[in-house]
Design an enzyme around this catalytic site. Structure first.
Site, PDB file in Angstrom:
ATOM      1  N   TRP A  14       0.840  -1.206   0.000  1.00 38.76           N
ATOM      2  CA  TRP A  14       0.000   0.000   0.000  1.00 38.76           C
ATOM      3  C   TRP A  14       0.867   1.244   0.000  1.00 38.76           C
ATOM      4  O   TRP A  14       0.559   2.223  -0.675  1.00 38.76           O
ATOM      5  CB  TRP A  14      -0.963  -0.013   1.188  1.00 38.76           C
ATOM      6  CG  TRP A  14      -1.914  -1.160   1.120  1.00 38.76           C
ATOM      7  CD1 TRP A  14      -2.041  -2.175   2.024  1.00 38.76           C
ATOM      8  CD2 TRP A  14      -2.865  -1.445   0.078  1.00 38.76           C
ATOM      9  NE1 TRP A  14      -3.002  -3.061   1.614  1.00 38.76           N
ATOM     10  CE2 TRP A  14      -3.527  -2.649   0.428  1.00 38.76           C
ATOM     11  CE3 TRP A  14      -3.221  -0.805  -1.104  1.00 38.76           C
ATOM     12  CZ2 TRP A  14      -4.523  -3.218  -0.370  1.00 38.76           C
ATOM     13  CZ3 TRP A  14      -4.214  -1.377  -1.909  1.00 38.76           C
ATOM     14  CH2 TRP A  14      -4.853  -2.565  -1.532  1.00 38.76           C
ATOM     15  N   ASP A  55      -1.568   6.699   6.237  1.00 41.69           N
ATOM     16  CA  ASP A  55      -2.623   5.779   5.817  1.00 41.69           C
ATOM     17  C   ASP A  55      -2.862   4.841   6.996  1.00 41.69           C
ATOM     18  O   ASP A  55      -2.017   4.025   7.337  1.00 41.69           O
ATOM     19  CB  ASP A  55      -2.145   5.004   4.579  1.00 41.69           C
ATOM     20  CG  ASP A  55      -3.126   3.912   4.148  1.00 41.69           C
ATOM     21  OD1 ASP A  55      -4.181   3.737   4.790  1.00 41.69           O
ATOM     22  OD2 ASP A  55      -2.815   3.222   3.144  1.00 41.69           O
ATOM     23  N   LYS A  65     -11.755  -1.950   6.708  1.00 36.80           N
ATOM     24  CA  LYS A  65     -10.949  -2.841   7.520  1.00 36.80           C
ATOM     25  C   LYS A  65     -11.445  -2.798   8.969  1.00 36.80           C
ATOM     26  O   LYS A  65     -11.736  -3.822   9.569  1.00 36.80           O
ATOM     27  CB  LYS A  65      -9.463  -2.461   7.464  1.00 36.80           C
ATOM     28  CG  LYS A  65      -8.906  -2.287   6.044  1.00 36.80           C
ATOM     29  CD  LYS A  65      -8.779  -3.591   5.309  1.00 36.80           C
ATOM     30  CE  LYS A  65      -8.568  -3.445   3.806  1.00 36.80           C
ATOM     31  NZ  LYS A  65      -7.484  -2.580   3.368  1.00 36.80           N
TER      32      LYS A  65
HETATM   33  C1  LIG Z   1      -6.969  -2.012   2.053  1.00 36.65           C
HETATM   34  C2  LIG Z   1      -5.961  -0.933   2.158  1.00 36.65           C
HETATM   35  C3  LIG Z   1      -5.881   0.101   1.209  1.00 36.65           C
HETATM   36  C4  LIG Z   1      -6.761   0.148  -0.030  1.00 36.65           C
HETATM   37  O1  LIG Z   1      -8.031   0.502   0.326  1.00 36.65           O
HETATM   38  P1  LIG Z   1      -9.183   0.723  -0.772  1.00 36.65           P
HETATM   39  O2  LIG Z   1     -10.239   1.358   0.057  1.00 36.65           O
HETATM   40  O3  LIG Z   1      -9.534  -0.609  -1.307  1.00 36.65           O
HETATM   41  O4  LIG Z   1      -8.661   1.634  -1.809  1.00 36.65           O
HETATM   42  C5  LIG Z   1      -4.940   1.084   1.405  1.00 36.65           C
HETATM   43  N1  LIG Z   1      -4.116   1.069   2.461  1.00 36.65           N
HETATM   44  C6  LIG Z   1      -4.166   0.095   3.391  1.00 36.65           C
HETATM   45  C7  LIG Z   1      -3.243   0.146   4.556  1.00 36.65           C
HETATM   46  C8  LIG Z   1      -5.092  -0.924   3.271  1.00 36.65           C
HETATM   47  O5  LIG Z   1      -5.149  -1.899   4.194  1.00 36.65           O
END
Ligand SMILES: *Cc1c(COP(=O)(O)O)cnc(C)c1O
Length: 355
Positions: free
Chosen positions: A100, A167, A191
């Protein structure tokens, strides 16, 4: 009942799912479904404002921050951050700690220069790089707080001379941290916060408006902040369920209480991985994630058999990401200790069956 260890979209609290199901038929006793009401109604406006105040309260945010709910998941934030914060010819610093993070880096390169201060890519991201300096002239420093795929986590955030951007898609609201030290925090909901389809962005207001690039409306934080996440039709249902989940977190005792339970769950599972001779962890012990627990088998040929064994025990979502293999047990806020205990007994039963 299934024990849902899926990495995302991940498990949500049963109470939340029940309330969400009711609201699909009859939202707030309006006689209408949450899926068929205008986002401009007072009832829905109060959902958004409650969601924002819960975020603020749960993270102890001060008044310097604006809270918005946006379309496009965390992946859109990869681009939106540099679009809004990184001017042409300017440099942003990034820590490359996983897939990511590297996707965020890729997007930032469309807007300016990217200085990757450190990377653990050469070891398939099995640890969090710690030996680096953050350049003082960078516009911001971007980190991924929890590497969902590789099962590593930043247990401490760096002291940064420049605004820290994170993030936090897979560990927001799972542990206590000082959110007021950040310039910007974003998280895809699916998540640890709600259903897919919405991302939370927490933006320090004074970071905006510093570059002169023209930004299309849907990518412009300031516009979404000014419109209270209602510039266009927001993802109504995803925001509603996120709000219910945040209420649930508060009822559990808030983030500190979640952290205590999450630490206990992680400790239980890692103890079994380290004890059971059939299994072993995949990452540096000091960087082990308390949300996504990655592990493999000493004898890889047995992995398929264990997955089948686990499936018979109602354990789902345990298969590891293809880039790590083996298993990944995601133990998000909504996953109870009893599910972790059940996974541990299943690992022990498998061990017995091999004697
Ligand atoms: C799942 C995830 C993403 C991507 O998320 P989307 O909403 O599918 O774009 C980005 N960063 C992390 C840390 C993730 O776990």
């Amino acid at each position: 009942m299934k024990h849902n260890f899926g990495a995302g979209p991940g498990i949500l609290p049963q109470e939340v799912l029940k309330q969400a199901a009711e609201a699909v038929l009859n939202f707030n006793n309006s006689g209408l479904s949450i899926l068929e009401i205008s986002h401009r109604t007072a009832d829905f406006e109060s959902v958004v404002s409650e969601a924002c105040s819960l975020v603020k309260e749960l993270l102890n945010l001060n008044d310097d921050y604006a809270i918005t709910f946006l379309h496009g998941g965390a992946s859109t934030q990869f681009a939106m951050v540099p679009y809004n914060l990184l001017g042409d010819g300017e440099t942003a610093a990034y820590l490359d700690s996983g897939t990511w993070a590297s996707k965020a880096i890729k997007e930032a390169k469309f807007f300016g220069n990217v200085n990757v201060v450190a990377s653990s890519k050469e070891s398939n991201y099995t640890y969090i790089p710690k030996d680096y300096t953050i350049p003082a002239d960078a516009k911001y420093f971007h980190v991924t707080s929890n590497n969902t795929i590789y099962g590593t986590q930043l247990h401490e955030f760096p002291e940064s001379p420049v605004p820290l951007v994170s993030d936090m898609s897979s560990d927001i609201f799972s542990r206590v941290f000082d959110a007021n030290k950040f310039g910007l925090i974003y998280a895809g909901a699916q998540k640890n916060m709600g259903p897919a389809g919405v991302a939370l962005a927490i933006v320090k207001k004074d970071l905006l408006g510093k570059i002169d690039r023209k930004i299309p409306s849907m990518f412009n934080y300031q516009l979404h902040v000014d419109n209270g996440s209602m510039y266009n039709s927001p993802p109504v249902f995803a925001i509603y369920v996120s709000m219910l989940t945040l209420r649930w977190v508060k009822e559990q005792g808030g983030v500190a209480a979640m952290e205590k339970i999450n630490n206990q769950k992680a400790a239980t599972l890692y103890a079994e991985i380290d004890r059971n001779p059939l299994f072993k962890g995949t990452c540096a012990i000091e960087d082990r994630s308390r949300m996504n627990v990655c592990f493999v088998m000493d004898t890889p040929e047995l992995e398929k058999e264990f997955l089948e064994f686990a499936k018979k025990a109602d354990i789902v979502g345990l298969k590891g990401h293809r880039s790590v293999g083996g298993f990944r047990a995601s133990i998000y806020n909504a996953l109870p200790q009893s599910s972790v205990d059940h996974l541990v007994s299943t690992m022990q039963a498998f061990e017995q069956s091999k004697k």
